[in-house]
Design an enzyme around this catalytic site. Structure first.
Site, short mmCIF file in Angstrom:
data_model
loop_
_atom_site.label_atom_id
_atom_site.label_comp_id
_atom_site.label_asym_id
_atom_site.label_seq_id
_atom_site.Cartn_x
_atom_site.Cartn_y
_atom_site.Cartn_z
N GLU A 92 0.72 -1.15 -0.08
CA GLU A 92 0.12 0.03 -0.01
C GLU A 92 1.00 1.33 0.06
O GLU A 92 1.79 1.33 0.89
CB GLU A 92 -0.82 -0.10 1.08
CG GLU A 92 -1.68 1.03 1.16
CD GLU A 92 -2.80 1.00 2.14
OE1 GLU A 92 -3.92 0.25 2.20
OE2 GLU A 92 -2.68 1.48 3.28
N TYR A 99 6.76 -0.68 -9.24
CA TYR A 99 5.89 -1.70 -8.83
C TYR A 99 5.27 -2.32 -10.20
O TYR A 99 5.26 -3.50 -10.38
CB TYR A 99 4.90 -1.19 -7.81
CG TYR A 99 5.51 -0.92 -6.45
CD1 TYR A 99 6.45 -1.69 -5.78
CD2 TYR A 99 5.13 0.32 -5.90
CE1 TYR A 99 7.11 -1.12 -4.66
CE2 TYR A 99 6.14 0.69 -4.84
CZ TYR A 99 6.74 -0.08 -4.04
OH TYR A 99 7.28 0.29 -2.93
#
Length: 167
Positions: A122, A133
Site C-alpha cells: 500500500e 511496482y
C-alpha cells in the site's frame, strides 16, 4: 509475476549487494529512513516500530549495500502464502540507480522460494514508486480515500497493489 531485467545492468553503476539484515542493522536502517522519507506525510517509522516489526515471526529485512555502506532496505512479512511489502527506502544519493529495483527483485524471489503466491503493498497515490511496482507486475486492487495527510492538511489517497507470483 512479470518478466524483467534490471535497466541498470552493465551501465557503470556502483555494484549493489543485497543481503538479509537483522536487528544489528537497525541504526543504519533508521539513518536511511530519516533521509528517504519526507516528514510531511508521516510514512517513516520510528526505531521502536522497526524493532517491533522485525522481532515478529516471518518478518524479513533486506539490506542494500553500496560501497560497504547501507544505502537501502526493505521490510516485509509473510502470513501463510501471502507477503506484505511494508516498507522500502533508498538513501537519496542512491535513488534512481536501481537499488529499489534490486531490493524488490530479491524480496519477490525470496517470497516465491518460501511458497508465497501473492504480494501486497500500500502506498500514497502520488508516490512515483508506482512505476517500479508496475514493472514487477503489481496491479492496483484497492483505494483508501484521504488516508494520508500532507502539507497544509491536504489529503492523499492510499492505493493497494497486488502481484501474483508463479510457484
Amino acid at each position: 509475476m512479470a518478466t524483467r531485467q534490471s535497466p541498470w545492468e552493465d551501465e557503470g553503476v556502483d555494484p549493489v549487494v543485497i543481503r538479509t539484515g537483522d536487528l544489528n542493522d537497525l541504526s543504519d536502517v533508521m539513518h536511511v529512513m530519516e533521509h528517504a522519507f519526507p516528514k510531511t506525510y508521516g510514512e517513516g517509522w520510528n526505531h521502536h516500530q522497526c524493532r517491533s516489526m522485525l522481532s515478529m515471526p516471518n518478518a524479513r529485512l533486506l539490506i542494500a549495500e553500496c560501497k560497504d555502506m547501507i544505502c537501502g532496505f526493505l521490510i516485509s512479512r509473510q502470513a501463510a502464502d501471502e507477503e506484505e511489502l511494508l516498507m522500502i527506502a533508498v538513501s537519496p544519493a542512491y535513488q534512481s540507480r536501481g537499488v529499489g529495483y534490486q531490493l524488490l527483485d530479491q524480496m519477490l524471489k525470496t517470497a516465491q522460494s518460501h511458497g508465497v503466491s501473492a504480494v501486497f503493498l500500500e502506498m500514497r497515490a502520488d508516490n512515483t514508486a508506482q512505476k517500479l511496482y508496475t514493472k514487477f507486475g503489481f496491479e492496483r486492487i484497492g483505494l483508501r480515500k484521504a488516508y494520508y495527510t500532507g502539507p497544509n492538511k491536504e489529503k492523499f489517497d492510499a492505493v493497494t497493489y497486488k502481484a501474483m507470483l508463479t510457484i
